[in-house]
Design a protein around this motif. Structure first.
Motif, PDB file in Angstrom:
ATOM      1  N   THR A 129     -11.500   4.862  -3.726  1.00  0.00           N
ATOM      2  CA  THR A 129     -11.967   3.479  -3.755  1.00  0.00           C
ATOM      3  C   THR A 129     -11.191   2.687  -4.787  1.00  0.00           C
ATOM      4  N   ALA A 130     -10.701   1.506  -4.392  1.00  0.00           N
ATOM      5  CA  ALA A 130      -9.859   0.710  -5.275  1.00  0.00           C
ATOM      6  C   ALA A 130     -10.707  -0.105  -6.236  1.00  0.00           C
TER       7      ALA A 130
ATOM      8  N   LEU B 191      -6.628  -5.542   5.787  1.00  0.00           N
ATOM      9  CA  LEU B 191      -7.045  -4.784   4.619  1.00  0.00           C
ATOM     10  C   LEU B 191      -6.657  -3.345   4.870  1.00  0.00           C
ATOM     11  N   GLU B 192      -5.802  -2.796   3.995  1.00  0.00           N
ATOM     12  CA  GLU B 192      -5.316  -1.431   4.181  1.00  0.00           C
ATOM     13  C   GLU B 192      -5.700  -0.579   2.978  1.00  0.00           C
ATOM     14  N   PRO B 193      -6.767   0.209   3.049  1.00  0.00           N
ATOM     15  CA  PRO B 193      -7.100   1.097   1.944  1.00  0.00           C
ATOM     16  C   PRO B 193      -6.269   2.370   1.996  1.00  0.00           C
ATOM     17  N   ARG B 194      -6.081   2.971   0.834  1.00  0.00           N
ATOM     18  CA  ARG B 194      -5.375   4.250   0.785  1.00  0.00           C
ATOM     19  C   ARG B 194      -6.009   5.073  -0.320  1.00  0.00           C
TER      20      ARG B 194
ATOM     21  N   CYS C  48       0.823  -1.206   0.000  1.00  0.00           N
ATOM     22  CA  CYS C  48       0.000   0.000   0.000  1.00  0.00           C
ATOM     23  C   CYS C  48       0.862   1.262   0.000  1.00  0.00           C
TER      24      CYS C  48
ATOM     25  N   CYS D  51      -0.168   0.389  -4.308  1.00  0.00           N
ATOM     26  CA  CYS D  51      -1.619   0.234  -4.463  1.00  0.00           C
ATOM     27  C   CYS D  51      -2.380   1.033  -3.416  1.00  0.00           C
ATOM     28  N   ASP D  52      -3.703   1.006  -3.564  1.00  0.00           N
ATOM     29  CA  ASP D  52      -4.584   1.745  -2.654  1.00  0.00           C
ATOM     30  C   ASP D  52      -5.240   0.856  -1.605  1.00  0.00           C
ATOM     31  N   ALA D  53      -5.305  -0.431  -1.869  1.00  0.00           N
ATOM     32  CA  ALA D  53      -5.893  -1.360  -0.907  1.00  0.00           C
ATOM     33  C   ALA D  53      -5.226  -2.717  -1.079  1.00  0.00           C
TER      34      ALA D  53
ATOM     35  N   ALA E 132      -5.243  -6.882   0.748  1.00  0.00           N
ATOM     36  CA  ALA E 132      -5.706  -7.867   1.722  1.00  0.00           C
ATOM     37  C   ALA E 132      -4.830  -9.100   1.598  1.00  0.00           C
TER      38      ALA E 132
ATOM     39  N   ARG F 261      -5.861  -0.801  -6.997  1.00  0.00           N
ATOM     40  CA  ARG F 261      -5.740   0.652  -6.899  1.00  0.00           C
ATOM     41  C   ARG F 261      -6.692   1.306  -7.889  1.00  0.00           C
TER      42      ARG F 261
END
Length: 391
Positions: A101-102, A95-98, A43, A47-49, A51, A124
């Motif tokens: 919305t991915a 799960l790490e979102p950034r 992340c 990427c943005d998310a 798992a 992402r």
């Protein structure tokens, strides 16, 4: 910028990412931490998310070899069959979102030594991943998988050593009926392999009982096996009805003949309820504590000779009175030691505590462990409490 320059720049970024991954993924032998580090790394750079899903250990063991063929070259997705197996049996760890919305997730197998350990899912916003980025994802996933395999082997070795230690400690000798006795053993909680802490009782003639507290140096399966060897040797020597300091001397001589044996500390207490005395001898072990009728504690000054296995000998006997109002406490260093603290301060903490009035030996142990053991232990703890029964 030319295609050659762009290619060099991409390879340089990929190399830096690989070096960063090696530093940030697998800092511990804990599987959950490794999964978290993998998700945070991808992340942070790609990427943005993300798992991470893991197969349970029994599923990893049941499917060796074939997972490697499912993976294909860098950039390929894991096969639908493998994904179904992970989705059905795995557990999402992080799960790490950034950012936004991915979308368009990719699934990267966690492969090590031909075994599938799970899947990294990364996504992402705004499109997919380039070939170099996908290769970086695969590199990070393989690195994490290797660390997961190490963690699983470490956990298996710890379970084996702990099971052996529990099996050995589950069959201590029984003291004479003229003694009340209680013992406890607590394995380390820091993730380190179990140690060689042990306790023992040996019945002697004329109502006497020999109490033993020992600690083999080191950790792991070898320390547990060595602990059993010390117990067997001590029982054989103690059968000769020698005083404690001579038991230690003979055991030290026997152990020193084999340079493969690990050194060990040991404290012996020979209790004679009929005479109301206890004779002690120590091979590098911490001194015992006696709680009086009022619950206050006092350390017994027992001279600590060299650990067993050195061949140096030099063990001195110490004899003290012991009444039915006294509770004798013997323990290994894991009970009192604190990282960075002088051992005298650790022992003073134990000496300051008081037992509740009328506490039995089992209650006394529970109180000691509550007072001193309310923390993650970095070493095993073995502790024993004994008291002469009133006639």
């Amino acid at each position: 910028m030319s295609a050659i320059s762009t290619g060099h720049a991409e390879r340089a970024r990929r190399l830096r990412a690989a070096e960063d991954a090696a530093e940030r993924i697998g800092t511990t032998l804990d599987a959950h931490t490794t999964c978290a580090e993998l998700a945070r790394f991808v992340c942070g750079v790609l990427c943005d998310a993300a798992a991470v899903e893991l197969l349970p250990q029994e599923a990893v063991d049941a499917a060796p070899g074939g997972a490697e063929a499912d993976a294909g070259p860098d950039g390929a997705e894991v096969s639908p069959a493998a994904l179904h197996r992970v989705a059905a049996e795995g557990r999402t760890r992080l799960l790490e979102p950034r950012g936004a919305t991915a979308s368009a997730p990719v699934s990267i197998p966690l492969l090590a030594h031909g075994r599938l350990h799970g899947v990294l899912r990364a996504a992402r916003a705004g499109g997919g991943f380039s070939a170099h980025e996908t290769a970086t994802l695969h590199h990070a996933a393989r690195l994490a998988a290797v660390h997961l395999a190490h963690a699983q082997r470490h956990a298996a070795a710890r379970r084996t050593a702990l099971d052996l230690q529990r099996a050995l400690l589950a069959e201590p000798g029984r003291p004479h009926p003229n003694l009340e006795l209680a013992t406890r053993h607590l394995p380390a909680e820091s993730g380190a392999l179990v140690g060689g802490d042990w306790c023992e009782t040996v019945r002697l003639h004329f109502g006497r009982t020999l109490l033993v507290m020992g600690d083999v140096m080191g950790h792991g399966l070898e320390a547990a096996v060595e602990m059993n060897a010390y117990r067997s040797g001590l029982r054989e020597v103690a059968a000769a009805e020698l005083p404690p300091h001579r038991v230690l001397r003979q055991l030290d001589t026997v152990v020193a003949r084999d340079d493969r044996r690990r050194p060990a500390t040991c404290l012996l207490a020979q209790l004679d309820p009929a005479r109301g005395i206890a004779s002690f001898a120590s091979a590098g072990h911490l001194p015992p504590v006696v709680f009086g009728a009022d619950g206050t504690a006092r350390l017994l000054p027992v001279t600590a000779g060299p650990p067993l296995g050195t061949g140096a000998g030099g063990y001195e006997p110490v004899t003290r009175t012991l009444t039915p109002d006294d509770t004798l406490l013997m323990f290994t260093d894991g009970l009192v030691e604190r990282r960075g603290e002088d051992i005298d301060a650790s022992l003073a903490r134990l000496a300051r505590m008081r037992l509740p009035a009328g506490a039995g030996v089992a209650e006394a142990l529970d109180e000691v462990l509550r007072h001193l053991g309310g923390r993650p232990t970095e070493d095993d703890v073995a502790v024993l409490a004994a008291r002469i029964r009133r006639r």
